[in-house]
Write an enzyme that holds these catalytic residues in place. Sequence first.
Site, mmCIF file in Angstrom:
data_model
loop_
_atom_site.group_PDB
_atom_site.id
_atom_site.type_symbol
_atom_site.label_atom_id
_atom_site.label_comp_id
_atom_site.label_asym_id
_atom_site.label_seq_id
_atom_site.Cartn_x
_atom_site.Cartn_y
_atom_site.Cartn_z
ATOM 1 N N LYS A 71 0.802 -1.237 0.000
ATOM 2 C CA LYS A 71 0.000 0.000 0.000
ATOM 3 C C LYS A 71 0.835 1.289 0.000
ATOM 4 O O LYS A 71 0.423 2.288 -0.552
ATOM 5 C CB LYS A 71 -0.941 0.018 1.206
ATOM 6 C CG LYS A 71 -2.120 -0.932 1.070
ATOM 7 C CD LYS A 71 -3.062 -0.773 2.238
ATOM 8 C CE LYS A 71 -4.277 -1.659 2.061
ATOM 9 N NZ LYS A 71 -5.282 -1.456 3.111
ATOM 10 N N ASP A 107 -10.040 3.293 2.033
ATOM 11 C CA ASP A 107 -10.189 2.683 3.368
ATOM 12 C C ASP A 107 -10.801 3.681 4.360
ATOM 13 O O ASP A 107 -11.735 3.348 5.083
ATOM 14 C CB ASP A 107 -8.828 2.232 3.912
ATOM 15 C CG ASP A 107 -8.313 0.981 3.210
ATOM 16 O OD1 ASP A 107 -9.141 0.138 2.806
ATOM 17 O OD2 ASP A 107 -7.080 0.848 3.070
#
Length: 282
Positions: A71, A107
């Site tokens: 990520k 997210d």
Amino acid sequence: MKITGKTKIVGIFGYPIEHTFSPLMHNAAFSALGLDYCYIPFEVQSEDLKSAVEGIRALNIRGVNITVPHKEAVIKYLDELSKEAKLIGAVNTIENKGGKLIGHNTDGRGFIKSLWDDAKTRVNGKSVLLLGAGGASKGVAVSCALEGASEIIIANRTVKRADELVGYLKRNFKKTKFSAIPLDGHELAKGIACADILINATSIGLKGKGLLPISQKDLHRDLVIYDLIYNPQITPLLKIAGRAGVKRAVNGLGMLIYQGALAFQIWTGKNPPVDVMKKAVL
Ligand code: ATR
């Protein structure tokens, strides 16, 4: 699912990747809306990340999700970042816009949407106690600050890490009050007593293992509890919350679904069928 010459490919890069729910969730959504897309898991090791990202362009893959451990590392290979991705310093969704690769982070917004949908709670003006100071915690903290939380206290076992995160947040958000405390003792109990929302972003309780240093007597009924963990669905923290009579306490399943739903929207431009996605994951 029928794959033809016109099928658009999306997917997920991660290592390991076998455990992911995302293909199930997205393929069910494409099918429900009759969209000619197919979502594929790609096992990508760290040393291959650069060529895998180049492959998105080369193969005209329409977009991918990015999961552990890529990520943060993926950022250097992208052309542009969304505001959230830049602030969080992590990307979980890449959009291929005609060969230009844009990094998003869904997210945090997924968390905010789930908090509203599953616990009917808004962050604006609230005092948040956030447990953990890792990547997951940073995403949630940034999103809560963007949403106008009045105060965010970060409690972590390694206080230095919480201090560093608080320093970063202070530099980027002037309207929210931030502080760091240890993940135990009197300060933690006091933090819980004063908080509107308690969020667990540590890995304590994952697969039912470990116990947070929080007991039933520390919790108040009006506290909103959000545990980012969803395996098991009734996490150890949610068990304690149940015993304490806490009215709103939810697990992280909603965040998983909404981060996916937001990625779906980025790739297809369509409204995601959230109920279908939820059913597929359950
Ligand atoms: P993620 O990206 O999922 O946030 P991470 O960056 O490894 O993962 O962060 C894990 C978080 O869980 C950290 O806040 C970690 O605390 P430390 O910074 O002190 O390591 C916390 N954590 C994990 N296991 C823990 C344990 N047994 N006790 C207390 N905190 C723990």
